[in-house]
Design a protein around this motif. Structure first.
Motif, mmCIF file in Angstrom:
data_model
loop_
_atom_site.group_PDB
_atom_site.id
_atom_site.type_symbol
_atom_site.label_atom_id
_atom_site.label_comp_id
_atom_site.label_asym_id
_atom_site.label_seq_id
_atom_site.Cartn_x
_atom_site.Cartn_y
_atom_site.Cartn_z
ATOM 1 N N GLY A 356 86.358 134.390 -24.495
ATOM 2 C CA GLY A 356 87.592 135.129 -24.709
ATOM 3 C C GLY A 356 87.375 136.627 -24.668
ATOM 4 O O GLY A 356 88.210 137.374 -24.139
ATOM 5 N N LEU A 357 86.249 137.087 -25.209
ATOM 6 C CA LEU A 357 85.920 138.506 -25.154
ATOM 7 C C LEU A 357 85.744 138.959 -23.709
ATOM 8 O O LEU A 357 86.298 139.992 -23.295
ATOM 9 C CB LEU A 357 84.653 138.785 -25.954
ATOM 10 C CG LEU A 357 84.080 140.199 -25.816
ATOM 11 C CD1 LEU A 357 85.081 141.249 -26.283
ATOM 12 C CD2 LEU A 357 82.762 140.329 -26.586
ATOM 13 N N ALA A 358 84.965 138.202 -22.932
ATOM 14 C CA ALA A 358 84.761 138.566 -21.524
ATOM 15 C C ALA A 358 86.081 138.595 -20.769
ATOM 16 O O ALA A 358 86.338 139.501 -19.960
ATOM 17 C CB ALA A 358 83.789 137.583 -20.871
ATOM 18 N N ALA A 359 86.958 137.620 -21.035
ATOM 19 C CA ALA A 359 88.256 137.565 -20.363
ATOM 20 C C ALA A 359 89.145 138.729 -20.792
ATOM 21 O O ALA A 359 89.904 139.282 -19.977
ATOM 22 C CB ALA A 359 88.941 136.234 -20.659
ATOM 23 N N SER A 360 89.079 139.125 -22.054
ATOM 24 C CA SER A 360 89.889 140.246 -22.538
ATOM 25 C C SER A 360 89.433 141.564 -21.919
ATOM 26 O O SER A 360 90.257 142.416 -21.573
ATOM 27 C CB SER A 360 89.825 140.338 -24.062
ATOM 28 O OG SER A 360 90.781 139.486 -24.648
ATOM 29 N N VAL A 361 88.129 141.750 -21.784
ATOM 30 C CA VAL A 361 87.621 142.966 -21.139
ATOM 31 C C VAL A 361 88.063 142.996 -19.676
ATOM 32 O O VAL A 361 88.467 144.044 -19.154
ATOM 33 C CB VAL A 361 86.092 143.036 -21.264
ATOM 34 C CG1 VAL A 361 85.537 144.188 -20.431
ATOM 35 C CG2 VAL A 361 85.687 143.212 -22.728
ATOM 36 N N ALA A 362 88.002 141.844 -19.009
ATOM 37 C CA ALA A 362 88.499 141.774 -17.629
ATOM 38 C C ALA A 362 89.993 142.091 -17.566
ATOM 39 O O ALA A 362 90.458 142.776 -16.654
ATOM 40 C CB ALA A 362 88.226 140.376 -17.057
ATOM 41 N N THR A 363 90.753 141.615 -18.560
ATOM 42 C CA THR A 363 92.178 141.901 -18.630
ATOM 43 C C THR A 363 92.433 143.394 -18.797
ATOM 44 O O THR A 363 93.339 143.962 -18.162
ATOM 45 C CB THR A 363 92.825 141.146 -19.809
ATOM 46 O OG1 THR A 363 92.573 139.747 -19.654
ATOM 47 C CG2 THR A 363 94.326 141.385 -19.864
ATOM 48 N N PHE A 364 91.637 144.041 -19.644
ATOM 49 C CA PHE A 364 91.793 145.483 -19.855
ATOM 50 C C PHE A 364 91.642 146.248 -18.544
ATOM 51 O O PHE A 364 92.477 147.097 -18.197
ATOM 52 C CB PHE A 364 90.758 145.977 -20.863
ATOM 53 C CG PHE A 364 90.751 147.471 -21.053
ATOM 54 C CD1 PHE A 364 91.571 148.061 -21.993
ATOM 55 C CD2 PHE A 364 89.932 148.284 -20.280
ATOM 56 C CE1 PHE A 364 91.588 149.439 -22.173
ATOM 57 C CE2 PHE A 364 89.941 149.667 -20.446
ATOM 58 C CZ PHE A 364 90.763 150.239 -21.392
ATOM 59 N N PHE A 365 90.588 145.959 -17.798
ATOM 60 C CA PHE A 365 90.342 146.729 -16.579
ATOM 61 C C PHE A 365 91.291 146.333 -15.456
ATOM 62 O O PHE A 365 91.591 147.163 -14.586
ATOM 63 C CB PHE A 365 88.879 146.603 -16.165
ATOM 64 C CG PHE A 365 87.961 147.395 -17.045
ATOM 65 C CD1 PHE A 365 87.900 148.766 -16.934
ATOM 66 C CD2 PHE A 365 87.192 146.779 -18.021
ATOM 67 C CE1 PHE A 365 87.080 149.523 -17.766
ATOM 68 C CE2 PHE A 365 86.364 147.511 -18.859
ATOM 69 C CZ PHE A 365 86.304 148.892 -18.726
ATOM 70 N N ALA A 366 91.790 145.101 -15.482
ATOM 71 C CA ALA A 366 92.829 144.727 -14.524
ATOM 72 C C ALA A 366 94.107 145.515 -14.796
ATOM 73 O O ALA A 366 94.743 146.047 -13.869
ATOM 74 C CB ALA A 366 93.105 143.229 -14.601
ATOM 75 N N ALA A 367 94.482 145.616 -16.072
ATOM 76 C CA ALA A 367 95.674 146.393 -16.433
ATOM 77 C C ALA A 367 95.461 147.874 -16.157
ATOM 78 O O ALA A 367 96.381 148.572 -15.712
ATOM 79 C CB ALA A 367 96.013 146.171 -17.906
#
Length: 402
Positions: A356-367
């Protein structure tokens, strides 16, 4: 005895503040930043009183990342000092240095704090997100119900979109944390009430009207789903994913029924004055031009707005870093992000919280590729809080796996 009790209070106070900081964006950016900083101060006092001998070994183990971050600050300071507007640029560089100090301190604290403090941090975060989601849903519903084109409405929707983009970053982490907390229990999956909390957070994102937030959240959950399938814990998260799908349907129906104008506006991707992607195309071209004219060090941090008419930032973190700090700054920061990606991916196998942490960091940089400025303090605080909470949960998973 008294010293031990005082240290316990310091650890608890630090965890309460760090865990509640990101959800407190619903109360305002200054409130969020102040609470996060207070948590760091309390945590550092606890570290120096309780674990100060371990500070140097931890710092040495992270020396490459620390040196790269310091290198980026040096490049940013040089670029800002040589720019036509050094005062504002150097002030923003100082703010960026403070933000980096905060995240390094937060990671040090969660690395050295006791396991019971890490559990408290996760519990506080999940509780705060659930409460903040209800508050944000009420505010978003008010924005939708009063969808009139006036200054108050514009501010309401802008606040809602920023909040939706920020909460999109927290969504995969919340799912991962809930799945991890149920992993060792008898239920072996996220419960119905927990899934409803995930659905409420998802509705905050969808009702915000933030296209970047919605797309990034969808991508982040897709990344988390892939991790879950590959690592064999999809059964833990499936109910949360169903809640997100239902939340999307309910949000779309509410918008179409009560505020069709919002739906129509958010479907439009061109701007009559600035071109495609709602004006972002012109901002991207301006950033590329600034970089091409100042390829080594850029135009200085926060100086994009001085050169580009009608834009305060390029709406793309890569172009913003290149325009503001040049090729040199982009390469150094790219090294930091590459190290971060390698370390996060290596921890995915530990469990759903790490995924979930890795996915959230990916979400941050996608946004950040299409949304707000990369250098906004409140935006970076969302990432830093997610990193601190996620790393605390990841260390708990690593300990449980031994």
């Amino acid at each position: 005895m008294t010293a031990g009790r005082n240290n316990g209070l310091l650890w608890s106070g630090s965890m309460l503040c760090i865990g509640a900081a990101a959800p407190l964006l619903t109360m305002g950016r200054i409130t969020m930043l102040a609470v996060f900083a207070l948590g760091i101060v309390l945590g550092l006092v606890a570290v120096f009183r309780d674990r100060r001998r371990e500070i140097v070994p931890v710092a040495v183990s992270a020396r490459v990342s620390v040196l790269l971050l310091l290198g980026f600050l040096v490049v940013a300071a040089l670029s800002s000092g040589m720019s036509p507007w050094p005062e504002d640029a150097l002030l923003k560089t100082g703010d960026l240095a403070l933000q980096i100090l905060l995240v390094l301190s937060a990671l040090l604290i969660v690395h050295l704090c006791p396991d019971e403090s890490r559990r408290l941090l996760v519990l506080v975060f999940l509780t705060a997100v659930a409460v903040a989601s209800l508050f944000a849903l009420g505010d978003s519903a008010n924005c939708v119900a009063n969808a009139e084109i006036n200054e108050l409405y514009r501010w309401c929707t802008k606040r809602s979109r920023h909040r939706g983009t920020a909460f999109a970053v927290l969504l995969p982490l919340m799912v991962g944390l809930l799945a991890s907390s149920n992993r060792t229990g008898s239920r072996q999956h996220i419960g119905t009430l927990e899934a409803l909390c995930v659905g409420a957070l998802a509705m905050v994102v969808f009702l915000s009207g933030s296209r970047s937030g919605m797309i990034a959240a969808t991508g982040g959950l897709a990344v988390l789903t892939v991790f879950a399938v590959v690592q064999g814990y999809f059964g833990l998260i499936w109910k949360a994913l169903v809640a997100v799908v239902l939340a999307f349907g309910a949000s779309l129906a509410a918008l179409a029924l009560y505020a069709p104008l919002i739906v129509e506006q958010r479907l439009v991707t061109s701007h009559t004055e600035f071109g495609a992607f709602n004006g972002r195309e012109a901002a991207w071209r301006a950033a590329i031009q600034m970089w091409s004219e100042n390829p080594l060090l850029g135009v200085g941090v926060w100086n994009f707005r001085q050169f580009a008419d009608g834009f305060s930032h390029p709406h793309n973190f890569v172009l913003e870093v290149m325009a503001d700090t040049g090729t040199l700054g982009a390469l150094v920061l790219g090294g930091v992000l590459l190290l971060l990606a390698v370390r996060l991916l290596a921890r995915v196998r530990l469990g759903p919280a790490s995924a979930g942490l890795a996915a959230s960091v990916a979400t941050f940089f996608a946004a950040a590729s299409a949304a707000t400025s990369f250098f906004y303090g409140w935006w970076l605080c969302i990432l830093f809080a997610a990193l601190a909470i996620g790393m605390a949960a990841s260390k708990l998973e690593a300990d449980n796996g031994r």
